[in-house]
Design a protein around this motif. Structure first.
Motif, short mmCIF file in Angstrom:
data_model
loop_
_atom_site.label_atom_id
_atom_site.label_comp_id
_atom_site.label_asym_id
_atom_site.label_seq_id
_atom_site.Cartn_x
_atom_site.Cartn_y
_atom_site.Cartn_z
N TYR A 190 -3.93 -30.84 17.67
CA TYR A 190 -3.27 -30.95 16.36
C TYR A 190 -2.90 -32.39 16.05
N LYS A 191 -2.48 -33.15 17.06
CA LYS A 191 -2.18 -34.56 16.82
C LYS A 191 -3.42 -35.30 16.32
N MET A 192 -4.59 -34.94 16.88
CA MET A 192 -5.84 -35.56 16.44
C MET A 192 -6.11 -35.25 14.97
N PHE A 193 -6.00 -33.97 14.59
CA PHE A 193 -6.23 -33.60 13.20
C PHE A 193 -5.18 -34.23 12.28
N HIS A 194 -3.95 -34.34 12.77
CA HIS A 194 -2.87 -34.91 11.98
C HIS A 194 -3.19 -36.35 11.60
N VAL A 195 -3.70 -37.12 12.55
CA VAL A 195 -3.99 -38.53 12.32
C VAL A 195 -5.26 -38.72 11.49
N TRP A 196 -6.31 -37.95 11.79
CA TRP A 196 -7.60 -38.19 11.16
C TRP A 196 -7.77 -37.49 9.81
N MET A 197 -7.07 -36.37 9.58
CA MET A 197 -7.24 -35.62 8.33
C MET A 197 -6.07 -35.77 7.36
N GLY A 198 -4.96 -36.34 7.84
CA GLY A 198 -3.75 -36.43 7.01
C GLY A 198 -3.89 -37.20 5.72
N PRO A 199 -4.70 -38.26 5.63
CA PRO A 199 -4.74 -39.08 4.41
C PRO A 199 -5.31 -38.39 3.17
N ILE A 200 -5.87 -37.19 3.26
CA ILE A 200 -6.39 -36.52 2.06
C ILE A 200 -5.51 -35.33 1.73
N ASN A 201 -5.50 -34.95 0.44
CA ASN A 201 -4.70 -33.80 0.01
C ASN A 201 -5.18 -32.53 0.73
N GLY A 202 -4.24 -31.82 1.32
CA GLY A 202 -4.59 -30.61 2.05
C GLY A 202 -5.23 -30.89 3.39
N GLY A 203 -5.26 -32.17 3.81
CA GLY A 203 -5.96 -32.54 5.04
C GLY A 203 -5.39 -31.88 6.28
N LEU A 204 -4.06 -31.79 6.36
CA LEU A 204 -3.46 -31.17 7.54
C LEU A 204 -3.75 -29.67 7.59
N ALA A 205 -3.81 -29.04 6.42
CA ALA A 205 -4.16 -27.61 6.38
C ALA A 205 -5.62 -27.42 6.80
#
Length: 441
Positions: free
Chosen positions: A84-99
């Motif tokens: 989850y930390k990996m997805f948090h860092v790599w996907m967070g910058p886009i809208n809905g990225g964490l979802a």
């Protein structure tokens, strides 16, 4: 008394026993034993005994404890946190990225564990608090966790598909391969829905601020990427030798369990408590599945011995004149109804003696039907008012998420799953192409 009436009496007695709160294996196995002894005397005990011996001789049964142990080691050692930390860092910058990252997390958890309950537990304890803290809409994220956990019984190594293989007497490897493309397709449709919805309504899934993004050094991003890919490496170490024919299914499951154990040791997270919990839960769940399968096969042997399947097929196709596809759809609808008060394993062992032979008589492929079964039961899990996953989420969710939020959150994802189910029914090759290609059919 006619055999048809005896079959109806057996089925209704079993359902009545289950409604009284009896254990699933006790209700099913008890009715099978009573029916066998009543119909054929002491010699009737040979029928369920013979079915039980088939399980004992079924070599792939050894994969169950291996996969369950692998999943519990990875979850109890908290290796899923790194994902989850990996997805948090790599996907967070886009809208809905964490979802979107949470769906990716659920796919990987499914590939590690094979049980939807494990995915739900990890999603609710790791992803849900983080998503809420980042300002994500509570209904959106509740639906994301529930929908993502549904992939647990479809993406290999699915424990439920192993159980289906035992009862339907189908190759586990083909069932796993049949579940890969439908599972990835469903995950892709979930991601597409989240992306489009958050583009239209950015407030539902706000992107991470530039300050949050820049606060993570590039070296840390690379480290998290490597840590997050560890479960993929474990999955590959298990599946690649199996798909290339280098190892058997049981040998691959042992490789997966050993790789998970070694990874936890190397990470310094294999404590005495983690090992004891993983071993204890593996034993408990493996024994539960064993008893249920034994009871289901015993019931199925007696039921089939009555000729009930042929009688039901004659009733539907000749006396009522129903098309095989209509019968198949009615069977799927019955799963949706049973899912309001039963879990996927109970649904399978209750209807397997009737449905699996009937599907074969109607001319449908049992591998393809195994995929339909898994999708339909997961839809049933999330369908109000009594969906199994809905109550699991209610127990795990924080106080600010009420039952109304949980019910409304799942509606769009259920619609996506229904669309996926229809696509696979209309285009069976979505499920069948990969097993046919690998096994050269």
């Amino acid at each position: 008394m006619s055999y048809e009436l005896i079959a109806i009496l057996m089925f209704s007695s079993m359902m009545l026993m289950l409604m009284t709160g009896q254990r699933v294996f006790g209700a099913i196995g008890g009715i099978a034993s009573i029916a066998a002894l009543t119909l054929w005397g002491t010699g009737g005990s040979d029928i369920p005994f013979s079915a039980a011996m088939k399980v004992m001789k079924w070599y792939p049964m050894l994969t169950l404890p291996m996969f369950i142990f692998m999943g519990y080691v990875l979850s109890e050692s908290r290796l899923a946190d790194d994902l989850y930390k990996m997805f948090h860092v790599w996907m967070g910058p886009i809208n809905g990225g964490l979802a979107i990252g949470t769906i990716g997390l659920m796919v990987l958890i499914s590939a590690m564990n094979g049980l939807s309950v494990a995915g739900m537990a990890i999603g609710a304890t790791i992803a849900l608090p983080e998503l809420l803290k980042r300002g994500y809409d509570k209904r959106m994220v509740t639906g994301v966790v529930q929908a993502g956990s549904s992939l647990g019984i479809l993406v290999p190594p699915s424990v439920v598909l192993v159980l289906y293989a035992m009862i339907a007497r189908q190759p586990v490897g083909q069932l796993w391969l049949a579940g890969i493309l439908p599972g990835l397709m469903m995950a892709g449709l979930f991601i597409l829905y989240i992306y489009i919805r958050c583009r239209i309504q950015p407030e539902l899934g706000p992107a991470l601020s530039e300050e949050d993004v820049s606060s993570v050094p590039r070296a840390e991003k690379i480290r998290l990427l490597r840590s997050g890919l560890l479960p993929l490496t474990i999955f590959a170490s298990m599946m690649v030798p199996f798909l290339n024919g280098w190892t058997s299914l049981v040998e691959s499951s042992a490789i997966g369990a050993l790789a998970a154990f070694i990874a936890a040791v190397l990470k310094g997270r294999m404590t005495r408590e983690v090992f004891e919990t993983s071993t204890r839960m593996t034993l408990a769940i493996s024994c539960m599945f064993m008893w249920i399968v034994l009871a289901a096969l015993g019931f199925g042997a007696v039921f089939d011995g009555l000729g009930a399947v042929k009688a039901i097929d004659n009733l539907f196709t000749e006396q009522l004149g129903l098309d095989p596809w209509v019968i198949l759809i009615l069977m799927q609808l019955s799963f949706l109804l049973m899912g309001t008060f039963l879990d996927d394993t109970a649904m399978l062992v209750i209807v397997a003696p009737l449905y699996v032979p009937l599907v074969k008589v109607l001319g449908f492929d049992l591998i393809w039907y195994g995929v339909l079964y898994t999708i339909t039961t997961q839809i049933a899990y999330m369908t109000p008012p009594f969906g199994y996953n809905l109550f699991l989420m209610r127990a795990m969710a924080p106080p600010e998420i009420g039952i109304k939020d949980i019910y409304s959150s799942i509606i769009p994802f259920v619609l996506v799953m229904l669309g996926s189910l229809i696509l696979i029914m209309v285009f069976p090759q979505i499920a069948m192409w990969l097993p046919n290609y690998v096994y050269g059919k």
